[in-house]
Design an enzyme around this catalytic site. Structure first.
Site, PDB file in Angstrom:
ATOM      1  N   TRP A 132       0.840  -1.200   0.000  1.00 31.85           N
ATOM      2  CA  TRP A 132       0.000   0.000   0.000  1.00 31.85           C
ATOM      3  C   TRP A 132       0.877   1.253   0.000  1.00 31.85           C
ATOM      4  O   TRP A 132       0.551   2.265  -0.614  1.00 31.85           O
ATOM      5  CB  TRP A 132      -0.908  -0.018   1.240  1.00 31.85           C
ATOM      6  CG  TRP A 132      -1.761   1.215   1.387  1.00 31.85           C
ATOM      7  CD1 TRP A 132      -2.991   1.422   0.858  1.00 31.85           C
ATOM      8  CD2 TRP A 132      -1.435   2.413   2.110  1.00 31.85           C
ATOM      9  NE1 TRP A 132      -3.456   2.673   1.210  1.00 31.85           N
ATOM     10  CE2 TRP A 132      -2.515   3.296   1.966  1.00 31.85           C
ATOM     11  CE3 TRP A 132      -0.320   2.813   2.857  1.00 31.85           C
ATOM     12  CZ2 TRP A 132      -2.530   4.559   2.551  1.00 31.85           C
ATOM     13  CZ3 TRP A 132      -0.331   4.076   3.426  1.00 31.85           C
ATOM     14  CH2 TRP A 132      -1.427   4.932   3.286  1.00 31.85           C
ATOM     15  N   HIS A 133       2.028   1.160   0.706  1.00 30.55           N
ATOM     16  CA  HIS A 133       2.874   2.342   0.840  1.00 30.55           C
ATOM     17  C   HIS A 133       3.558   2.732  -0.463  1.00 30.55           C
ATOM     18  O   HIS A 133       3.818   3.908  -0.696  1.00 30.55           O
ATOM     19  CB  HIS A 133       3.933   2.128   1.926  1.00 30.55           C
ATOM     20  CG  HIS A 133       3.379   2.262   3.299  1.00 30.55           C
ATOM     21  ND1 HIS A 133       2.793   1.212   3.957  1.00 30.55           N
ATOM     22  CD2 HIS A 133       3.272   3.327   4.119  1.00 30.55           C
ATOM     23  CE1 HIS A 133       2.378   1.635   5.141  1.00 30.55           C
ATOM     24  NE2 HIS A 133       2.650   2.910   5.259  1.00 30.55           N
ATOM     25  N   GLY A 134       3.871   1.775  -1.292  1.00 28.14           N
ATOM     26  CA  GLY A 134       4.537   2.160  -2.532  1.00 28.14           C
ATOM     27  C   GLY A 134       4.820   0.980  -3.424  1.00 28.14           C
ATOM     28  O   GLY A 134       4.850  -0.171  -2.984  1.00 28.14           O
TER      29      GLY A 134
END
Lengths: 475, 291
Positions: free
Chosen positions: A322-324
């Site tokens: 989700w973060h990257g």
């Protein structure tokens, strides 16, 4: 538009008086237009994504409520999921998965000719997508009623204080607040202003002062003395905390001024004694989202040890992703998954060992906090590094202990300033656990004047302005 | 409105403390022994004036003064770009008797590695220099006017931190004290090529500074300070930079890039340490630069 800019200062100077002079739908319109201006200032073209996501989820929500057939309701939910995750997948992960697929084929000796696209990542897409998705899921689960007003729903999705970097607010908590007309309230102005100032202190003073040193270390770890690498990692742990929690504080503060209440997103996470506690204190709105919409639907801890571990790991891997769009983020998630599993496995024997050593309770707490912080920092290295090679170089450099002395500390003035500011942060946050500074500022006007003036002076004397966008914008 | 008093009180207290703090920090700026405080607040006579970036700190003043008997001033600073360096030299020449010689480290002629935002860190010296005020008002408008609004903001910089640090002590000893690490020595081949990116505008600033000093009767010596020997093949266009400077100013650039060869004389690839500074200054004296 970012909070730490002159443009935002002009925006808020216009927005606030207008907001409180209007009521009902006029105020909602102002909030919606203001939010779209706030977001469109960065790139107006991506407003269409928010608008499409809003319209589709609004009509799907309404349709779900009108339909009684579970199969049809399920279909509507799937359409919402496909659309929201489709936007997210295309804009955030298309090139990542294409590149990874090509690399995989190359490992098998194939040379596919695949073109990646030049895709700009829309700021905050992960945040508003999750927020919008939680609404349709909750309507599907019949936990909330579908919102009848499109204007109200659009404002809920695009509300500017938390639009680009959270907290990820839930429809159940947030939408009902749009049904009330919020009167101008001095108490809210008082506490909201304090929260905003504290957020700016964390972001502009602490995080942005640490950033130049951290950037240098993580860009090319080779060649730096080990002492600098270690300082770089510690500084990063505070940079990301202050950057992100600073944004949350500013968002919570402005929302409070406008009459809204957001849930807390951080609770001094580096004082956690284990990793489940850490995840109940770090980016709470995401971890609770993942818990409620992923971990529990997967089965949570209801189907035995192995299934629990699998669910833990899957949740953390997806949390990482989700973060990257980079394998380093996935690895960061994997490490946290491993930490949580190891904690379940080794927690009891470790606790017994500590009891056997008959340490005083304060020392035991200190050891637990120290160990949790240490392993969190290990994971941060992968989170921050652009690739595995840099992360591994950094660990090798620290482990080599070459040049581990004060004389080799580079940019001593930056380091001294960083240590001083981290010290101020810790003193305030630790003492706040007992003193509750915000309620003191609320009750005692003289203390409030002094505290807010000190924050303004610290911002003037130590703050960095105009350069640093918030780290979590890229997520 | 009664309930809003705390807002006005907060702003009033903040402004009052800002002015009081600004006054105190201004006093420190004035009394400090830091090089730029001495530039603006003393009229001392010095024989040698040095200017450069962090590599210019290798003109280790205690040793130079001990070996030559000449007095020295050094206006070098980490990442000093040529336009700011030229401004400071001109301010120096306006306030002090002309030195015998101005030694210029030409590695300032690089727009990529130099800190083009360094000038705004000199905000706390703007009350002393019209040139600096004009530069900041032109290139760093927001910072300049924020400094007018808040006097503490004027001191919000690393340059001020150094001004404070050298409040009661001399800064002449400011130089790297570490020895290049073995891993850096081993990794030298992995380094990317260092190229100087210079523009006609930068060349103009250099020429302007040289002319200004010469008009005041100061001899100008332009030099290349030493690089770590194994790093020399990684330097791309130094020769063409030296040639272009000679063509523009009519002066020869003296090349000391390989004047120091000992590994333990370097702090990293581009900076000598205290040991190296001594060796380098001996070479400068031998070559007649410092006389």
């Amino acid at each position: 538009m970012i909070f730490n800019s002159l443009t935002f200062l002009a925006f808020i100077a216009l927005f606030l008086p207008l907001y409180f002079s209007l009521k009902g739908n006029a105020r909602l319109w102002l909030s919606l237009i203001g939010s779209y201006i706030f977001y469109g200032w960065w790139d107006w073209r991506f407003l269409s994504l928010i608008a499409i996501s809003t319209l589709v989820d609004y009509y799907l929500g309404r349709s779900m409520e009108d339909v009684n057939d579970d199969k049809k309701r399920r279909k509507l939910l799937i359409i919402s999921m496909v659309l929201n995750l489709g936007f997210l997948g295309f804009f955030k992960y298309f090139n990542f998965f294409t590149d990874s697929f090509v690399t995989l084929l190359q490992n098998f000796g194939m040379n596919p000719s695949v073109h990646t696209l030049r895709i700009i990542l829309p700021v905050g897409i992960s945040f508003y997508t999750f927020q919008s998705m939680s609404y349709t899921i909750d309507v599907y689960r019949k936990q909330i009623q579908a919102e009848k007003s499109l204007l109200r729903f659009s404002t809920f999705v695009a509300f500017w204080p938390q639009l680009v970097a959270g907290p990820i607010v839930r429809a159940a908590d947030f939408l009902p607040q749009f049904h009330r007309d919020h009167e101008f309230n001095w108490d809210r102005i008082v506490s909201g202003t304090g929260r905003v100032l504290w957020g700016f202190f964390k972001k502009c003073v602490v995080a942005d002062s640490l950033a130049p040193f951290v950037d240098q270390i993580f860009m090319e770890p080779n060649g730096f003395a080990s002492v600098n690498l270690l300082i770089g990692v510690i500084f990063y742990s505070f940079q990301i905390y202050c950057d992100f929690s600073g944004y949350s504080d500013i968002a919570i503060g402005f929302a409070r001024i406008l009459g809204f209440d957001f849930n807390e997103n951080f609770r001094t996470p580096y004082f956690s004694q284990n990793f489940s506690e850490f995840w109940s204190r770090w980016h709470i709105s995401l971890s609770s989202w993942l818990r409620d919409y992923l971990y529990i639907p997967l089965g949570g801890n209801r189907n035995g040890k192995l299934a629990t571990y699998k669910n833990n790991m899957l949740t953390m891997l997806l949390g990482g992703l989700w973060h990257g769009a980079n394998w380093t983020f996935v690895f960061w998630g994997l490490l946290h998954g491993v930490y949580l599993i190891a904690q379940r496995q080794l927690g009891k024997p470790f606790g017994a060992l500590m009891s056997g050593l008959r340490f005083p309770p304060a020392l035991k707490t200190g050891v637990n906090i120290g160990l949790t912080y240490f392993f969190t920092c290990v994971a941060w290295v992968y989170f921050r590094s652009p690739n595995f090679e840099n992360a591994n170089d950094l660990f090798a450099g620290i482990a080599g202990m070459e040049g581990f002395s004060f004389v080799n500390v580079m940019s001593k003035f930056t380091v001294m300033k960083g240590v001083l500011l981290i010290g101020i942060l810790l003193v305030v946050e630790v003492s706040n656990l007992r003193m509750h500074w915000s309620s003191l500022a609320f009750k005692n006007p003289n203390f409030r004047v002094a505290a807010y003036a000190i924050l303004l002076l610290l911002l003037a004397f130590f703050g960095s302005f105009g350069s640093g966008a918030f780290i979590y914008f890229q997520f | 409105m009664k309930k809003a008093y705390w807002i006005f009180a907060t702003l009033a207290v903040a402004l009052l403390c800002d002015r009081a703090g600004g006054w105190f920090l201004g006093k420190i700026t004035k009394e400090s022994q830091f090089r730029y405080s001495r530039l603006y607040n003393s009229t001392e006579t010095e024989d040698v004036l040095f200017i450069g970036n962090s590599r210019g700190l290798s003109y280790y003043q205690p040793y130079a003064e001990e070996k030559t008997g000449l007095t020295t001033a050094n206006l070098s600073y980490n990442g000093m770009p040529i336009d700011l360096g030229a401004l400071l030299v001109k301010d120096y020449l306006d306030r002090h008797p002309a030195p015998k010689v101005l030694v210029v480290d030409i590695s300032m002629m690089d727009s990529v590695r130099m800190d083009n935002k360094l000038a705004y860190q000199f905000n706390h010296y703007t009350p002393y220099s019209e040139r600096l005020s004009n530069l900041l008002a032109k290139d760093f408008r927001n910072d300049f006017y924020a400094g007018k609004l808040s006097h503490l903001y004027r001191c919000n910089s690393e340059v001020f931190q150094r001004t404070f640090y050298y409040w009661k002590k001399s800064d002449k000893d400011w130089l790297l004290d570490r020895v290049i690490s073995q891993s850096m020595v081993n990794d030298v081949d992995k380094q990317t090529t260092l190229r100087f990116h210079y523009s006609p505008k930068m060349m103009e600033s250099l020429m302007d500074m040289v002319k200004y000093a010469q008009q005041k009767g100061t001899r100008v010596e332009m030099v290349v300070n030493p690089y770590f020997p194994a790093f020399l093949p990684k330097i791309g266009n130094l020769d063409s930079l030296m040639r272009d400077i000679s063509l523009a100013t009519g002066a020869t650039v003296k090349d000391f890039k390989d004047a120091v060869t000992e590994t333990e004389a370097f702090g990293d690839y581009q900076h000598v340490n205290k040991v190296g500074a001594r060796l380098y200054l001996d070479k400068l004296i031998e070559a007649g630069v410092l006389k």
